[in-house]
Design a protein around this motif. Structure first.
Motif, PDB file in Angstrom:
ATOM      1  N   ASP A 167       0.875  -1.163   0.000  1.00 50.83           N
ATOM      2  CA  ASP A 167       0.000   0.000   0.000  1.00 50.83           C
ATOM      3  C   ASP A 167       0.923   1.227   0.000  1.00 50.83           C
ATOM      4  O   ASP A 167       1.801   1.344   0.854  1.00 50.83           O
ATOM      5  CB  ASP A 167      -0.861  -0.007   1.267  1.00 50.83           C
ATOM      6  CG  ASP A 167      -1.687   1.247   1.355  1.00 50.83           C
ATOM      7  OD1 ASP A 167      -2.653   1.356   0.592  1.00 50.83           O
ATOM      8  OD2 ASP A 167      -1.335   2.138   2.161  1.00 50.83           O
ATOM      9  N   GLU A 168       0.722   2.152  -0.979  1.00 51.21           N
ATOM     10  CA  GLU A 168       1.689   3.250  -1.152  1.00 51.21           C
ATOM     11  C   GLU A 168       1.767   4.166   0.070  1.00 51.21           C
ATOM     12  O   GLU A 168       2.832   4.587   0.484  1.00 51.21           O
ATOM     13  CB  GLU A 168       1.336   4.046  -2.390  1.00 51.21           C
ATOM     14  CG  GLU A 168       2.581   4.462  -3.141  1.00 51.21           C
ATOM     15  CD  GLU A 168       2.250   4.965  -4.513  1.00 51.21           C
ATOM     16  OE1 GLU A 168       1.808   6.125  -4.587  1.00 51.21           O
ATOM     17  OE2 GLU A 168       2.434   4.221  -5.496  1.00 51.21           O
ATOM     18  N   GLN A 169       0.586   4.454   0.640  1.00 50.51           N
ATOM     19  CA  GLN A 169       0.595   5.348   1.803  1.00 50.51           C
ATOM     20  C   GLN A 169       1.298   4.713   2.989  1.00 50.51           C
ATOM     21  O   GLN A 169       2.061   5.367   3.706  1.00 50.51           O
ATOM     22  CB  GLN A 169      -0.837   5.703   2.183  1.00 50.51           C
ATOM     23  CG  GLN A 169      -1.320   6.846   1.328  1.00 50.51           C
ATOM     24  CD  GLN A 169      -2.748   7.197   1.615  1.00 50.51           C
ATOM     25  OE1 GLN A 169      -3.355   6.639   2.529  1.00 50.51           O
ATOM     26  NE2 GLN A 169      -3.270   8.117   0.821  1.00 50.51           N
ATOM     27  N   ALA A 170       1.044   3.398   3.144  1.00 55.83           N
ATOM     28  CA  ALA A 170       1.708   2.706   4.253  1.00 55.83           C
ATOM     29  C   ALA A 170       3.209   2.653   4.021  1.00 55.83           C
ATOM     30  O   ALA A 170       4.003   2.791   4.957  1.00 55.83           O
ATOM     31  CB  ALA A 170       1.146   1.296   4.377  1.00 55.83           C
ATOM     32  N   ASN A 172       4.971   4.904   2.463  1.00 50.98           N
ATOM     33  CA  ASN A 172       5.445   6.235   2.833  1.00 50.98           C
ATOM     34  C   ASN A 172       5.645   6.341   4.322  1.00 50.98           C
ATOM     35  O   ASN A 172       6.679   6.763   4.816  1.00 50.98           O
ATOM     36  CB  ASN A 172       4.402   7.290   2.439  1.00 50.98           C
ATOM     37  CG  ASN A 172       4.701   7.847   1.070  1.00 50.98           C
ATOM     38  OD1 ASN A 172       5.720   7.496   0.493  1.00 50.98           O
ATOM     39  ND2 ASN A 172       3.818   8.679   0.566  1.00 50.98           N
ATOM     40  N   ARG A 173       4.565   5.952   5.031  1.00 51.99           N
ATOM     41  CA  ARG A 173       4.503   6.149   6.465  1.00 51.99           C
ATOM     42  C   ARG A 173       5.509   5.270   7.187  1.00 51.99           C
ATOM     43  O   ARG A 173       6.258   5.721   8.040  1.00 51.99           O
ATOM     44  CB  ARG A 173       3.080   5.797   6.912  1.00 51.99           C
ATOM     45  CG  ARG A 173       2.631   6.408   8.199  1.00 51.99           C
ATOM     46  CD  ARG A 173       1.163   6.103   8.427  1.00 51.99           C
ATOM     47  NE  ARG A 173       0.833   4.698   8.255  1.00 51.99           N
ATOM     48  CZ  ARG A 173      -0.049   4.218   7.370  1.00 51.99           C
ATOM     49  NH1 ARG A 173      -0.676   5.051   6.555  1.00 51.99           N
ATOM     50  NH2 ARG A 173      -0.311   2.927   7.272  1.00 51.99           N
ATOM     51  N   GLU A 174       5.550   3.997   6.783  1.00 52.05           N
ATOM     52  CA  GLU A 174       6.313   3.031   7.589  1.00 52.05           C
ATOM     53  C   GLU A 174       7.749   2.860   7.156  1.00 52.05           C
ATOM     54  O   GLU A 174       8.595   2.446   7.942  1.00 52.05           O
ATOM     55  CB  GLU A 174       5.610   1.672   7.553  1.00 52.05           C
ATOM     56  CG  GLU A 174       4.308   1.748   8.300  1.00 52.05           C
ATOM     57  CD  GLU A 174       3.555   0.435   8.262  1.00 52.05           C
ATOM     58  OE1 GLU A 174       4.200  -0.583   8.005  1.00 52.05           O
ATOM     59  OE2 GLU A 174       2.338   0.473   8.466  1.00 52.05           O
ATOM     60  N   GLU A 177       9.431   7.382   5.268  1.00 50.44           N
ATOM     61  CA  GLU A 177       9.534   8.409   6.313  1.00 50.44           C
ATOM     62  C   GLU A 177      10.665   8.088   7.274  1.00 50.44           C
ATOM     63  O   GLU A 177      11.475   8.947   7.610  1.00 50.44           O
ATOM     64  CB  GLU A 177       8.206   8.463   7.068  1.00 50.44           C
ATOM     65  CG  GLU A 177       8.079   9.627   8.003  1.00 50.44           C
ATOM     66  CD  GLU A 177       7.179  10.709   7.397  1.00 50.44           C
ATOM     67  OE1 GLU A 177       6.950  11.676   8.088  1.00 50.44           O
ATOM     68  OE2 GLU A 177       6.735  10.582   6.239  1.00 50.44           O
ATOM     69  N   ASP A 193       8.013   7.988  -8.510  1.00 48.14           N
ATOM     70  CA  ASP A 193       7.450   6.711  -8.986  1.00 48.14           C
ATOM     71  C   ASP A 193       7.803   6.508 -10.456  1.00 48.14           C
ATOM     72  O   ASP A 193       8.530   7.322 -11.047  1.00 48.14           O
ATOM     73  CB  ASP A 193       5.937   6.675  -8.735  1.00 48.14           C
ATOM     74  CG  ASP A 193       5.188   7.686  -9.572  1.00 48.14           C
ATOM     75  OD1 ASP A 193       5.827   8.283 -10.471  1.00 48.14           O
ATOM     76  OD2 ASP A 193       3.985   7.885  -9.325  1.00 48.14           O
ATOM     77  N   VAL A 199       6.566  10.709  -4.842  1.00 53.90           N
ATOM     78  CA  VAL A 199       5.606  10.106  -3.917  1.00 53.90           C
ATOM     79  C   VAL A 199       5.988  10.409  -2.477  1.00 53.90           C
ATOM     80  O   VAL A 199       5.190  10.305  -1.568  1.00 53.90           O
ATOM     81  CB  VAL A 199       5.503   8.574  -4.114  1.00 53.90           C
ATOM     82  CG1 VAL A 199       4.899   8.244  -5.450  1.00 53.90           C
ATOM     83  CG2 VAL A 199       6.866   7.925  -3.970  1.00 53.90           C
ATOM     84  N   PHE A 200       7.233  10.822  -2.316  1.00 51.93           N
ATOM     85  CA  PHE A 200       7.675  11.171  -0.966  1.00 51.93           C
ATOM     86  C   PHE A 200       8.824  12.168  -1.097  1.00 51.93           C
ATOM     87  O   PHE A 200       9.646  12.064  -2.007  1.00 51.93           O
ATOM     88  CB  PHE A 200       8.167   9.924  -0.213  1.00 51.93           C
ATOM     89  CG  PHE A 200       8.804  10.264   1.101  1.00 51.93           C
ATOM     90  CD1 PHE A 200       8.021  10.462   2.239  1.00 51.93           C
ATOM     91  CD2 PHE A 200      10.189  10.429   1.206  1.00 51.93           C
ATOM     92  CE1 PHE A 200       8.604  10.819   3.444  1.00 51.93           C
ATOM     93  CE2 PHE A 200      10.767  10.769   2.417  1.00 51.93           C
ATOM     94  CZ  PHE A 200       9.978  10.966   3.531  1.00 51.93           C
TER      95      PHE A 200
END
Ligand code: ADP
Length: 502
Positions: A167-170, A172-174, A177, A193, A199-200
């Motif tokens: 999952d792209e957001q996860a 990023n987050r996990e 970041e 990407d 994307v980050f």
């Protein structure tokens, strides 16, 4: 012949050396510029490659951990969709999870969409026999998605094929970041990407310029890590700034060399001018001393031999002796005072007094030569002149030098005016003649030591060239100044300006 050639050769050599230095400096600067930019780029590339590796490792480790924990869960005989749900709750990195056995039965998700079914079919098609037997992991492209395919062994249902889609957001987050967020300094790192969209980003990128991008490994294929630098801090800008500083320093250096050469050249010229003036000075002083001495000797001898017919003539001879010896003293005083001034030993003894008696005394000593040479003298001394602080002998000498010059440089003019008057807070003493005058370009220089206009030979007079230098020194020691107004061919007016005592 060698005198003028030598300095030209030396200055030419120094200039040539400076020019060669400048050319070499410029060439090596250009070379350095290229090398420095390359090196800065290399450094940036290393930074980016290290960051990319860090991200890649973090992704791989997260995936390894997730697969290992799923494998551990699969060992449980009651392993089923609920256990996968429980596992998913702990591993939010993956948005989609697929699980199927060796025979193609899909265990998870329990409801399969058409898209899911296609992904599972694509995965099964890509998994080799070997992987089914030995277990292991691979990143695969399935239906346009990047999927981690892993075969886990040891479950009660035989080998299981696991497909995990991030999952792209996860991600990023996990992962991103944590791996890139702590980057320090002004550099920004961004993950792009496959379409080149960021994307980050480790920090906002509004006016930052992209310096370079590096690829990730197989965990993030087609994605790239980009290194951005704020405006003005890119390798090119930094090198350019350094180059400008070097160039400016170099230009300054060349300027200093040029200025040094110019100053040395001027000093050299001045030295040789002073040397010439000094030798003129010695010749002129000797000549000046000789004239009154021969007169004194001639008249003294005539008197001694009693060849003077009458008393009136005898008196006249005595007057000549007095006048010429006064002139001699004045010349010697000038030379001695000048030498004292040069060695810094000259002292003045100031006392309050009036300039009037001084003017009268000096005029009295000049009365005879003035008469004899047919000068008409006008004297205008204002009544009630304020006192000034003065050294009387020095002031007399200054005035005598001005009068002497007025006579010497009168040409055919035979009129001299001496005036003393108050002007504001100053007492002015003026000596004006109607003689040859002074060209405007020379009005400053005549007060320099040894300086004589065109050696003053053209004006037909000899002199030492220190008379006005002494006048200037004396009035300045009195807190005043000397000024001159003049029209060539019409005469000059020298003014001593002394501060009045209240
Ligand atoms: P000098 O012994 O040559 O008279 P000074 O220092 O007294 O030396 O004067 C410097 C030069 O200034 C003189 O050589 C002369 O050319 C010029 N000068 C001085 N006084 C006068 C004057 N009253 N009129 C014209 N030129 C003058």
């Amino acid at each position: 012949m060698s005198r003028p050639v030598a300095p030209v050769l030396i200055f030419g050599a120094v200039f040539a050396a400076a020019a060669v230095l400048a050319a070499l400096g410029y060439l090596s600067l250009r070379r350095w510029e290229v090398a420095a930019e390359l090196q800065l780029r290399e450094q940036a590339r290393d930074t980016a490659a290290m960051a990319a590796e860090k991200v890649e490792m973090a992704v791989v480790r997260a995936e390894q951990d997730a697969v290992a924990s799923l494998q551990a869960a699969a060992l449980d005989p009651g392993f089923g969709p609920e256990a996968v749900d429980a596992w998913r709750a702990r591993h939010s990195l993956f948005g989609s999870v697929y699980l199927c056995d060796r025979h193609g039965r899909v265990l998870y998700p329990t409801r399969l969409s058409r898209d899911d079914a296609e992904v599972v079919a694509a995965l099964r098609a890509e998994i080799s026999q070997k992987l089914w037997e030995r277990g292991g992991r691979r990143h695969l492209e399935a239906q346009g998605h990047l999927v981690l395919a892993a075969v886990i062994l040891g479950s009660s249902r035989g080998p299981l094929l696991v497909g995990l889609r991030r999952d792209e957001q996860a991600l990023n987050r996990e992962v991103l970041e944590k791996a890139l967020g702590g980057a320090e300094g002004k550099t920004a790192l961004a993950v792009l990407d496959g379409a080149g969209r960021p994307v980050f980003a480790s920090r906002p990128l509004p006016d930052a310029t992209p310096v370079l991008t590096v690829p990730f490994g197989e965990a993030l294929p087609a994605w790239r890590l980009a290194l951005y630098q704020p405006a003005g801090l890119s390798p090119r800008d930094m090198v350019r700034r350094q180059t400008m500083i070097f160039m400016a320093a170099f230009a300054l250096l060349l300027l200093v060399i040029a200025a040094g050469l110019a100053v040395t050249y001027r000093l050299g010229r001045r030295e040789s001018e002073i040397a010439r003036l000094k030798s003129d000075f010695v010749a002129n002083v000797s000549h000046d001393l000789k004239t009154p001495l021969s007169l004194i000797r001639m008249f003294a001898e005539t008197l001694e031999m009693d060849r003077v017919p009458d008393e009136a003539r005898r008196r006249e001879y005595y007057a000549v002796l007095t006048r010429e010896s006064e002139r001699l003293s004045r010349l010697i005083d000038n030379v001695l005072d000048f030498s004292r001034i040069e060695s810094g030993r000259q002292r003045y003894e100031m006392a309050p007094g009036s300039v009037e008696p001084i003017v009268h005394e000096v005029l009295e000593s000049f009365r005879h030569p003035l008469d004899q040479q047919g000068f008409k003298l006008d004297v205008a001394i204002a009544p009630d002149l304020p006192d000034v602080s003065l050294d009387a002998p020095a002031m007399k000498q200054a005035l005598a030098n001005l009068l002497d010059n007025a006579m010497k440089y009168s040409g055919d003019g035979r009129h001299i005016t001496v005036a003393a008057r108050a002007d504001g807070a100053e007492v002015l003493v003026e000596v004006a003649d109607e003689g040859v005058g002074i060209p405007p370009s020379e009005r400053e220089r005549i007060f320099e030591k040894f300086y004589r206009i065109g050696r003053s030979e053209t004006q037909g007079r000899r002199g030492s060239g220190v008379g006005l230098a002494l006048v200037k020194h004396i009035v300045e020691a009195h807190g005043g100044r000397v000024t001159v107004e003049s029209r060539p061919g019409a005469g000059s007016r020298f003014t001593l300006r002394l501060p009045a005592l209240r």
